[in-house]
Design an enzyme around this catalytic site. Structure first.
Site, short mmCIF file in Angstrom:
data_model
loop_
_atom_site.label_atom_id
_atom_site.label_comp_id
_atom_site.label_asym_id
_atom_site.label_seq_id
_atom_site.Cartn_x
_atom_site.Cartn_y
_atom_site.Cartn_z
N ALA A 67 0.86 -1.17 0.00
CA ALA A 67 0.00 0.00 0.00
C ALA A 67 0.91 1.23 0.00
O ALA A 67 2.08 1.13 0.39
CB ALA A 67 -0.88 -0.01 1.24
N GLY A 113 0.62 -5.02 0.95
CA GLY A 113 -0.56 -5.07 0.11
C GLY A 113 -0.31 -5.71 -1.25
O GLY A 113 -1.24 -6.21 -1.89
N GLU A 116 -0.55 -9.32 -0.61
CA GLU A 116 -1.97 -9.59 -0.34
C GLU A 116 -2.79 -9.60 -1.64
O GLU A 116 -3.72 -10.39 -1.79
CB GLU A 116 -2.52 -8.55 0.64
CG GLU A 116 -1.90 -8.72 2.03
CD GLU A 116 -2.33 -7.63 3.00
OE1 GLU A 116 -1.97 -6.46 2.75
OE2 GLU A 116 -3.01 -7.93 3.98
N GLU A 136 4.62 -5.35 7.34
CA GLU A 136 3.84 -4.34 8.08
C GLU A 136 4.32 -4.10 9.50
O GLU A 136 4.27 -2.98 10.00
CB GLU A 136 2.35 -4.70 8.09
CG GLU A 136 1.63 -4.42 6.78
CD GLU A 136 1.75 -5.55 5.77
OE1 GLU A 136 2.54 -6.49 5.99
OE2 GLU A 136 1.04 -5.50 4.75
N1 COA Z 1 4.62 3.13 -0.48
C1 COA Z 1 5.03 4.32 -0.95
N2 COA Z 1 6.18 4.49 -1.61
C2 COA Z 1 6.94 3.39 -1.82
C3 COA Z 1 6.59 2.12 -1.34
C4 COA Z 1 5.36 2.01 -0.65
N3 COA Z 1 4.92 0.84 -0.17
N4 COA Z 1 7.56 1.25 -1.68
C5 COA Z 1 8.49 1.94 -2.34
N5 COA Z 1 8.14 3.24 -2.43
C6 COA Z 1 8.86 4.34 -3.09
C7 COA Z 1 10.06 4.79 -2.26
O1 COA Z 1 9.66 5.69 -1.25
C8 COA Z 1 10.90 5.42 -3.33
O2 COA Z 1 10.35 6.69 -3.64
P1 COA Z 1 11.33 7.98 -3.88
O3 COA Z 1 12.22 7.55 -5.02
O4 COA Z 1 10.39 9.07 -4.22
O5 COA Z 1 12.08 8.16 -2.59
C9 COA Z 1 10.66 4.54 -4.57
O6 COA Z 1 9.42 3.87 -4.30
C10 COA Z 1 11.74 3.49 -4.76
O7 COA Z 1 11.88 2.71 -3.57
P2 COA Z 1 13.25 2.57 -2.76
O8 COA Z 1 12.91 2.28 -1.33
O9 COA Z 1 14.14 3.73 -3.02
O10 COA Z 1 13.86 1.27 -3.46
P3 COA Z 1 14.90 0.25 -2.82
O11 COA Z 1 15.38 -0.59 -3.97
O12 COA Z 1 15.89 0.96 -1.98
O13 COA Z 1 14.02 -0.68 -1.86
C11 COA Z 1 12.07 -1.95 -1.19
C12 COA Z 1 12.99 -1.50 -2.35
C13 COA Z 1 10.89 -2.67 -1.80
C14 COA Z 1 12.85 -2.90 -0.27
C15 COA Z 1 11.61 -0.72 -0.39
O14 COA Z 1 11.06 0.22 -1.30
C16 COA Z 1 10.56 -0.99 0.66
O15 COA Z 1 10.87 -1.51 1.73
N6 COA Z 1 9.29 -0.58 0.39
C17 COA Z 1 8.21 -0.67 1.34
C18 COA Z 1 7.73 -2.06 1.51
C19 COA Z 1 6.66 -2.12 2.57
O16 COA Z 1 6.88 -1.92 3.74
N7 COA Z 1 5.44 -2.42 2.12
C20 COA Z 1 4.35 -2.62 3.00
C21 COA Z 1 3.48 -1.45 3.00
S1 COA Z 1 2.04 -1.79 3.99
#
Ligand code: COA
Length: 258
Positions: A67, A113, A116, A136
């Site tokens: 999400a 999400g 999910e 989460e």
């Molecule tokens: N919601 C909003 N933005 C998200 C996102 C999410 N769930 N997942 C990634 N993004 C955004 C990042 O903020 C970043 O934005 P920016 O470039 O404007 O700063 C962009 O997507 C790229 O992600 P980034 O984190 O820089 O890539 P990474 O390769 O370093 O890491 C992940 C990849 C997937 C490990 C990391 O993005 C992550 O942990 N995301 C969240 C996962 C999460 O907790 N999901 C559950 C949500 S309920």
């Protein structure tokens, strides 16, 4: 055909491919994206010429990274509960109970999400580099779109609790062993594999296919208490200081201090 801001739609014979296309945000599910998904899936289900759906993400990095966390900031318990309830009803349950088979083609990260969403689909195919998880708890939250229920149904209580309580990701290979995934293939094969599975189903009696989905789903749902508990617990998290810290840490790109 409808047009969308965050989705791409492509038809190939009986099969419709719906691609979540917010690549710069790793295809994270914003409210607007969820509304479009609800409309696009509803439209595909209502279109007689379509007999199966492939759901995938744009690019080769992420299926859906969860999400949209940026939209969580500032929500209270009531709003958190409404978010989960609304999403479950309009998107996740719509997919789960669809009368046409839906295959998730997982082209990279499927987190929160995003996992999910894949779990709500009837079948899951992933690329070898895919990583799956429900992170989460690192945000001071629990899964809110059915993950606690559908993951447990697929892998059993022990493995579900290990994944949900650690928030750790598993590799595609592990997820295949666990039974989360039906198949793991090379990136170049992903869409072809998803379509091949659907082609076999679209050649069968559509009335029978629809009835079989309904019957299998019925075996999993003696009552909806689990989903209700998830929504309430998800909402409760929103009122906590851990949630504020978790979301702030993600947005500030640092580790949370719980
Ligand atoms: N919601 C909003 N933005 C998200 C996102 C999410 N769930 N997942 C990634 N993004 C955004 C990042 O903020 C970043 O934005 P920016 O470039 O404007 O700063 C962009 O997507 C790229 O992600 P980034 O984190 O820089 O890539 P990474 O390769 O370093 O890491 C992940 C990849 C997937 C490990 C990391 O993005 C992550 O942990 N995301 C969240 C996962 C999460 O907790 N999901 C559950 C949500 S309920």
């Amino acid at each position: 055909m409808m047009t969308y801001q965050h989705l791409l739609i492509h038809d190939n014979g009986y099969i419709r491919r719906i691609t979540v296309a917010r690549e710069a945000k790793l295809n994270a599910l914003s409210k607007a994206t969820l509304t479009e998904l609800s409309n696009a899936i509803g439209d595909a289900l209502a279109t007689a010429a379509i007999r199966g759906i492939v759901l995938t993400g744009a690019g080769d990095k992420a299926f859906v990274a969860g999400a949209d966390i940026a939209e969580f900031a500032g929500l209270n318990s009531e709003e958190g509960r409404a978010l989960a309830q609304d999403g479950q009803t309009r998107v996740f349950n719509l997919i789960h109970h669809a009368n046409k088979p839906i295959v998730a083609a997982i082209n990279g990260y499927a987190l929160g999400g995003g996992l999910e969403l894949a779990l709500a689909c009837h079948i899951r195919v992933a690329v070898t580099h895919a990583k799956l998880g429900l992170p989460e708890v690192s945000l001071g939250l629990i899964p809110g779109y059915g993950g606690t229920q559908r993951l447990t149904q697929l892998v059993g209580r022990g493995r579900a609790l290990e994944m949900i309580l650690t928030g750790d990701m598993v590799t595609a290979k592990q997820a295949l062993e666990y039974g989360i995934l039906n198949h793991v293939v090379e990136s170049t094969e992903l869409l072809a594999k998803a379509e091949e599975i659907l082609h076999r189903m679209t050649a069968r009696s559509q009335t029978a296919v629809e009835g079989a989905i309904r019957a299998v789903n019925a075996s999993l749902e003696p009552n909806d208490q689990g989903f209700k508990t998830e929504i309430n617990e998800f909402g409760r998290c929103f009122g906590t200081s851990d949630f504020s810290e978790g979301v702030a840490a993600f947005l500030e790109k640092r580790k949370p201090n719980f």
